[in-house]
Design a protein around this motif. Structure first.
Motif, PDB file in Angstrom:
ATOM      1  N   MET A  33       0.830  -1.202   0.000  1.00 13.82           N
ATOM      2  CA  MET A  33       0.000   0.000   0.000  1.00 13.82           C
ATOM      3  C   MET A  33       0.871   1.261   0.000  1.00 13.82           C
ATOM      4  SD  MET A  33      -2.976  -1.069  -0.334  1.00 13.82           S
ATOM      5  CE  MET A  33      -4.151   0.146   0.115  1.00 13.82           C
ATOM      6  N   GLY A  34       2.016   1.201   0.664  1.00 12.78           N
ATOM      7  CA  GLY A  34       2.948   2.331   0.626  1.00 12.78           C
ATOM      8  C   GLY A  34       3.509   2.558  -0.763  1.00 12.78           C
ATOM      9  N   LEU A  35       3.824   1.456  -1.456  1.00 11.44           N
ATOM     10  CA  LEU A  35       4.307   1.571  -2.832  1.00 11.44           C
ATOM     11  C   LEU A  35       3.246   2.135  -3.762  1.00 11.44           C
ATOM     12  CD1 LEU A  35       6.327  -1.715  -3.320  1.00 11.44           C
ATOM     13  CD2 LEU A  35       7.190   0.605  -3.402  1.00 11.44           C
ATOM     14  N   ILE A  36       2.024   1.670  -3.602  1.00 10.05           N
ATOM     15  CA  ILE A  36       0.937   2.178  -4.443  1.00 10.05           C
ATOM     16  C   ILE A  36       0.713   3.655  -4.170  1.00 10.05           C
ATOM     17  CG2 ILE A  36      -1.554   2.045  -4.842  1.00 10.05           C
ATOM     18  CD1 ILE A  36      -1.309  -0.980  -4.342  1.00 10.05           C
ATOM     19  N   GLY A  37       0.689   4.038  -2.917  1.00  6.06           N
ATOM     20  CA  GLY A  37       0.474   5.437  -2.562  1.00  6.06           C
ATOM     21  C   GLY A  37       1.557   6.348  -3.097  1.00  6.06           C
ATOM     22  N   SER A  38       2.812   5.933  -2.960  1.00  3.65           N
ATOM     23  CA  SER A  38       3.900   6.789  -3.444  1.00  3.65           C
ATOM     24  C   SER A  38       3.916   6.870  -4.969  1.00  3.65           C
ATOM     25  CB  SER A  38       5.245   6.276  -2.931  1.00  3.65           C
ATOM     26  OG  SER A  38       5.531   5.005  -3.476  1.00  3.65           O
ATOM     27  N   SER A  39       3.580   5.800  -5.639  1.00  5.04           N
ATOM     28  CA  SER A  39       3.528   5.825  -7.103  1.00  5.04           C
ATOM     29  C   SER A  39       2.423   6.746  -7.604  1.00  5.04           C
ATOM     30  CB  SER A  39       3.294   4.420  -7.652  1.00  5.04           C
ATOM     31  OG  SER A  39       4.386   3.606  -7.384  1.00  5.04           O
ATOM     32  N   VAL A  40       1.282   6.706  -6.960  1.00  8.10           N
ATOM     33  CA  VAL A  40       0.166   7.558  -7.377  1.00  8.10           C
ATOM     34  C   VAL A  40       0.497   9.024  -7.129  1.00  8.10           C
ATOM     35  CG1 VAL A  40      -2.237   8.156  -6.876  1.00  8.10           C
ATOM     36  CG2 VAL A  40      -1.576   5.776  -7.139  1.00  8.10           C
ATOM     37  N   VAL A  41       1.158   9.319  -6.017  1.00  9.79           N
ATOM     38  CA  VAL A  41       1.540  10.707  -5.737  1.00  9.79           C
ATOM     39  C   VAL A  41       2.514  11.223  -6.794  1.00  9.79           C
ATOM     40  CG1 VAL A  41       2.809  12.179  -4.138  1.00  9.79           C
ATOM     41  CG2 VAL A  41       1.080  10.648  -3.273  1.00  9.79           C
ATOM     42  N   VAL A  42       3.477  10.415  -7.178  1.00  7.16           N
ATOM     43  CA  VAL A  42       4.453  10.843  -8.183  1.00  7.16           C
ATOM     44  C   VAL A  42       3.784  11.076  -9.535  1.00  7.16           C
ATOM     45  CG1 VAL A  42       6.438  10.062  -9.524  1.00  7.16           C
ATOM     46  CG2 VAL A  42       6.462   9.843  -7.055  1.00  7.16           C
ATOM     47  N   ALA A  44       0.551  11.703 -10.132  1.00  3.35           N
ATOM     48  CA  ALA A  44      -0.361  12.846 -10.047  1.00  3.35           C
ATOM     49  C   ALA A  44       0.405  14.165 -10.026  1.00  3.35           C
ATOM     50  CB  ALA A  44      -1.236  12.723  -8.802  1.00  3.35           C
ATOM     51  N   PHE A  45       1.531  14.199  -9.324  1.00  2.00           N
ATOM     52  CA  PHE A  45       2.320  15.426  -9.282  1.00  2.00           C
ATOM     53  C   PHE A  45       2.933  15.745 -10.644  1.00  2.00           C
ATOM     54  CE2 PHE A  45       6.227  17.835  -8.420  1.00  2.00           C
ATOM     55  CZ  PHE A  45       5.653  18.937  -7.808  1.00  2.00           C
ATOM     56  N   ALA A  46       3.375  14.722 -11.358  1.00  3.17           N
ATOM     57  CA  ALA A  46       3.955  14.951 -12.686  1.00  3.17           C
ATOM     58  C   ALA A  46       2.905  15.477 -13.666  1.00  3.17           C
ATOM     59  CB  ALA A  46       4.581  13.664 -13.205  1.00  3.17           C
ATOM     60  N   VAL A  47       1.711  14.919 -13.624  1.00  4.05           N
ATOM     61  CA  VAL A  47       0.649  15.399 -14.504  1.00  4.05           C
ATOM     62  C   VAL A  47       0.213  16.802 -14.102  1.00  4.05           C
ATOM     63  CG1 VAL A  47      -1.714  14.970 -15.285  1.00  4.05           C
ATOM     64  CG2 VAL A  47      -0.115  13.081 -15.073  1.00  4.05           C
ATOM     65  N   ALA A  48       0.125  17.069 -12.806  1.00  4.74           N
ATOM     66  CA  ALA A  48      -0.221  18.414 -12.345  1.00  4.74           C
ATOM     67  C   ALA A  48       0.855  19.417 -12.757  1.00  4.74           C
ATOM     68  CB  ALA A  48      -0.399  18.417 -10.831  1.00  4.74           C
ATOM     69  N   LEU A  49       2.097  19.005 -12.738  1.00  9.29           N
ATOM     70  CA  LEU A  49       3.178  19.882 -13.171  1.00  9.29           C
ATOM     71  C   LEU A  49       3.080  20.181 -14.662  1.00  9.29           C
ATOM     72  CD1 LEU A  49       5.764  21.287 -12.190  1.00  9.29           C
ATOM     73  CD2 LEU A  49       6.994  19.220 -12.804  1.00  9.29           C
ATOM     74  N   LEU A  50       2.702  19.205 -15.451  1.00 12.67           N
ATOM     75  CA  LEU A  50       2.495  19.429 -16.883  1.00 12.67           C
ATOM     76  C   LEU A  50       1.375  20.440 -17.135  1.00 12.67           C
ATOM     77  CD1 LEU A  50       2.797  15.887 -18.456  1.00 12.67           C
ATOM     78  CD2 LEU A  50       4.214  17.859 -18.943  1.00 12.67           C
ATOM     79  N   PHE A  61       9.116  22.454 -17.549  1.00  9.27           N
ATOM     80  CA  PHE A  61       8.143  21.634 -16.828  1.00  9.27           C
ATOM     81  C   PHE A  61       8.015  20.253 -17.448  1.00  9.27           C
ATOM     82  CE2 PHE A  61       5.769  23.977 -19.998  1.00  9.27           C
ATOM     83  CZ  PHE A  61       4.902  23.032 -20.524  1.00  9.27           C
ATOM     84  N   ARG A  62       8.216  20.143 -18.744  1.00  6.51           N
ATOM     85  CA  ARG A  62       8.132  18.825 -19.384  1.00  6.51           C
ATOM     86  C   ARG A  62       9.312  17.943 -18.975  1.00  6.51           C
ATOM     87  NH1 ARG A  62       6.597  22.009 -24.132  1.00  6.51           N
ATOM     88  NH2 ARG A  62       4.347  21.833 -24.330  1.00  6.51           N
ATOM     89  N   ASP A  63      10.496  18.525 -18.906  1.00  4.50           N
ATOM     90  CA  ASP A  63      11.675  17.755 -18.526  1.00  4.50           C
ATOM     91  C   ASP A  63      11.578  17.252 -17.090  1.00  4.50           C
ATOM     92  OD1 ASP A  63      12.680  18.379 -21.030  1.00  4.50           O
ATOM     93  OD2 ASP A  63      13.760  20.141 -20.281  1.00  4.50           O
ATOM     94  N   ILE A  64      11.133  18.115 -16.205  1.00  2.00           N
ATOM     95  CA  ILE A  64      11.029  17.731 -14.796  1.00  2.00           C
ATOM     96  C   ILE A  64       9.956  16.667 -14.599  1.00  2.00           C
ATOM     97  CG2 ILE A  64      10.445  18.577 -12.496  1.00  2.00           C
ATOM     98  CD1 ILE A  64      11.699  21.260 -13.341  1.00  2.00           C
ATOM     99  N   SER A  65       8.824  16.817 -15.253  1.00  2.00           N
ATOM    100  CA  SER A  65       7.762  15.823 -15.089  1.00  2.00           C
ATOM    101  C   SER A  65       8.153  14.478 -15.712  1.00  2.00           C
ATOM    102  CB  SER A  65       6.452  16.330 -15.681  1.00  2.00           C
ATOM    103  OG  SER A  65       6.580  16.514 -17.053  1.00  2.00           O
ATOM    104  N   LEU A  66       8.862  14.494 -16.837  1.00  2.00           N
ATOM    105  CA  LEU A  66       9.329  13.241 -17.428  1.00  2.00           C
ATOM    106  C   LEU A  66      10.335  12.541 -16.515  1.00  2.00           C
ATOM    107  CD1 LEU A  66       9.255  11.387 -19.897  1.00  2.00           C
ATOM    108  CD2 LEU A  66      11.148  12.712 -20.831  1.00  2.00           C
TER     109      LEU A  66
END
Length: 87
Positions: A33-42, A44-50, A61-66
């Motif tokens: 569950m910790g792995l799933i939670g951290s993966s979803v946060v990463v 979601a943050f990358a898409v929000a950054l885009l 912003f594209r380089d950082i999110s990729l």
């Protein structure tokens, strides 16, 4: 105002809510569950950054999110393999 403009803000708000839910999921006691939670946060943050970079014309912003997406996935797989044992 364009409907696309409002939809970008709506998606940003939805991604922030998704990050809070993923943090709650990651707080459970099991490792999976910790792995799933951290993966979803990463993700979601990358898409929000885009989307935020698109709205406010931020640079790189594209380089950082990729990089976030690649390193988040690689880190999750490496941690799952390390915790999996010899199987």
């Amino acid at each position: 105002m364009d409907i696309l403009f409002f939809s970008k803000y709506f998606v940003l708000i939805a991604l922030i809510i998704m990050m809070f839910v993923a943090l709650r999921i990651g707080a459970y006691k099991s490792t999976s569950m910790g792995l799933i939670g951290s993966s979803v946060v990463v993700v979601a943050f990358a898409v929000a950054l885009l989307i935020a970079g698109e709205i406010w014309n931020a640079e790189f912003f594209r380089d950082i999110s990729l990089a976030l997406l690649i390193f988040g996935f690689v880190g999750t797989v490496a941690f799952a393999i390390a915790m999996g044992g010899d199987e």
